[in-house]
Design an enzyme around this catalytic site. Structure first.
Site, PDB file in Angstrom:
ATOM      1  N   ALA A 112    -106.953 -35.306 -20.279  1.00  0.00           N
ATOM      2  CA  ALA A 112    -107.275 -36.690 -20.637  1.00  0.00           C
ATOM      3  C   ALA A 112    -108.506 -36.861 -21.514  1.00  0.00           C
ATOM      4  CB  ALA A 112    -107.464 -37.499 -19.351  1.00  0.00           C
ATOM      5  N   GLU A 113    -109.242 -35.793 -21.778  1.00  0.00           N
ATOM      6  CA  GLU A 113    -110.565 -35.931 -22.382  1.00  0.00           C
ATOM      7  C   GLU A 113    -110.560 -36.628 -23.743  1.00  0.00           C
ATOM      8  OE1 GLU A 113    -111.161 -33.029 -19.154  1.00  0.00           O
ATOM      9  OE2 GLU A 113    -109.591 -33.418 -20.627  1.00  0.00           O
ATOM     10  N   LEU A 114    -109.611 -36.281 -24.619  1.00  0.00           N
ATOM     11  CA  LEU A 114    -109.636 -36.900 -25.947  1.00  0.00           C
ATOM     12  C   LEU A 114    -109.371 -38.399 -25.889  1.00  0.00           C
ATOM     13  CD1 LEU A 114    -109.636 -33.920 -27.108  1.00  0.00           C
ATOM     14  CD2 LEU A 114    -108.489 -34.958 -29.071  1.00  0.00           C
TER      15      LEU A 114
ATOM     16  N   LEU B  43    -110.806 -40.246 -23.980  1.00  0.00           N
ATOM     17  CA  LEU B  43    -112.131 -40.810 -23.720  1.00  0.00           C
ATOM     18  C   LEU B  43    -113.118 -40.452 -24.823  1.00  0.00           C
ATOM     19  CD1 LEU B  43    -112.302 -39.858 -19.932  1.00  0.00           C
ATOM     20  CD2 LEU B  43    -111.715 -42.081 -20.898  1.00  0.00           C
TER      21      LEU B  43
ATOM     22  N   ALA C 170    -113.802 -37.328 -25.746  1.00  0.00           N
ATOM     23  CA  ALA C 170    -114.493 -36.098 -25.377  1.00  0.00           C
ATOM     24  C   ALA C 170    -113.582 -34.896 -25.614  1.00  0.00           C
ATOM     25  CB  ALA C 170    -114.932 -36.162 -23.915  1.00  0.00           C
TER      26      ALA C 170
END
Length: 265
Positions: free
Chosen positions: A141-143, A145, A147
Site C-alpha cells: 500500500a505504500e505508494l 500514501l 511512500a
C-alpha cells in the site's frame, strides 16, 4: 522469548511466532520490530527448531505500520528529522526485524488472514511459504500514501511473482484477495479463514520431519540468486548431510533428525 507484542510457543521441533496486538490488528511499531528480531535470532540459535509458523493473533495478520509511528515522535518523524546517515540506520534497523527470516536455518510459514497490507504483506513476503485465507485483503500500500515499500517488497515480490507483476502490485498499490495471491504465485494455497492457522501448522510440521541440516542448506541454496553460488551451497549441504548419514550408519530415508550446522560460506 515472549514479549509484549511478540510471543513464541514451542511445539517440539515447531515454533509458533505470534504478533500480539490484536486490538490494533497487529499494527507494527518499534517495539514489535525489536521483539520480532530478537525472537527470530534466538530461534535460529536453537538447534532443535526445524520449522516456524508466523501468525497474527485476533482477526488480522498485520494491518501495517501503526498510525502512531506517523505522528510527531513516531518512527517516520524520526526518519524525516534525522540526518541522511541516521535516517538510513533507523530504516535498516526496521528491515532487520524481517531480515532474519531469510537467513533462518529453517523454513518459516506465514499464516495470513484478515488484513495484510503495507508492512504486513512485506512481513508475509519475507517468509518462505504463505498460506492465506481466501478472503484476506492484501496490498503493497505504500505508494498509495506517497511512500516506498522499504521492508523487503522490492526484493521479495520480484523473487516470488516476477518483475512485471511485482511492479504492478507495488506501483498500483491495489488490493487483492487470497485467491488472487495464489493465482499470482504469491501464496502456496488459499483456504477458509478458520482453517488458515491449522493448515499452516500442519504444513510446517511436515517440513519439520526433515533433518535440520538438510532444511537449512536446501533453503539457503534455493534462496540464493546466483546460480553458481546456489549450486555451491547445495554441494556443501550435500557433503554435510551425506557425512551425517554415513556416520550414523543409516540409510537416507532414516536420516537422523538431530541438529546440524547452519549453512556457512
Amino acid at each position: 522469548m515472549s514479549g509484549a507484542t511478540v510471543q513464541v510457543e514451542r511445539r517440539g521441533a515447531l515454533a509458533r511466532i505470534a504478533l500480539c496486538r490484536p486490538e490494533r490488528h497487529n499494527a507494527q511499531n518499534l517495539e514489535m520490530w525489536r521483539e520480532l528480531r530478537t525472537a527470530g535470532l534466538r530461534l535460529g540459535e536453537d538447534p532443535e527448531v526445524r520449522a516456524a509458523v508466523l501468525v497474527g493473533e485476533g482477526q488480522s495478520f498485520s494491518s501495517g505500520l501503526d498510525l502512531a509511528e506517523m505522528r510527531p515522535g513516531g518512527f517516520l518523524h524520526a526518519v524525516a528529522e534525522s540526518s541522511d546517515a541516521d535516517a538510513l540506520t533507523l530504516i535498516e534497523e526496521a528491515q532487520a526485524a524481517f531480515g532474519w527470516i531469510g537467513a533462518a536455518p529453517f523454513p518459516v510459514v506465514a499464516a495470513v488472514r484478515g488484513v495484510a497490507v503495507g508492512a504486513g504483506i512485506q512481513l508475509a513476503l519475507a517468509c518462505d511459504v504463505r498460506i492465506v485465507a481466501e478472503d484476506t485483503t492484501l496490498a503493497v500500500a505504500e505508494l498509495g500514501l506517497g511512500a516506498v515499500p522499504d521492508l523487503g517488497a522490492t526484493v521479495d515480490l520480484p523473487r516470488v511473482v516476477g518483475l512485471e507483476r511485482a511492479l504492478d502490485l507495488i506501483l498500483s498499490a491495489r488490493r487483492f484477495d487470497g485467491n488472487e495471491a495464489v493465482a499470482l504465485g504469491l501464496a502456496l494455497r488459499a483456504v477458509p479463514s478458520a482453517e488458515v492457522e491449522s493448515e499452516a501448522l500442519a504444513y510446517a510440521e511436515r517440513l519439520a520431519a526433515a533433518p535440520r541440516a538438510a532444511l537449512a542448506w536446501a533453503k539457503a541454496a534455493t534462496r540464493e540468486k546466483d546460480s553458481a553460488r546456489s549450486l555451491h551451497l547445495a554441494a556443501l549441504g550435500q557433503v554435510e548431510c551425506v557425512r551425517a548419514m554415513l556416520t550414523a550408519g543409516i540409510s537416507p530415508r532414516a536420516t537422523s533428525r538431530s541438529a546440524a550446522t547452519t549453512p556457512r560460506g
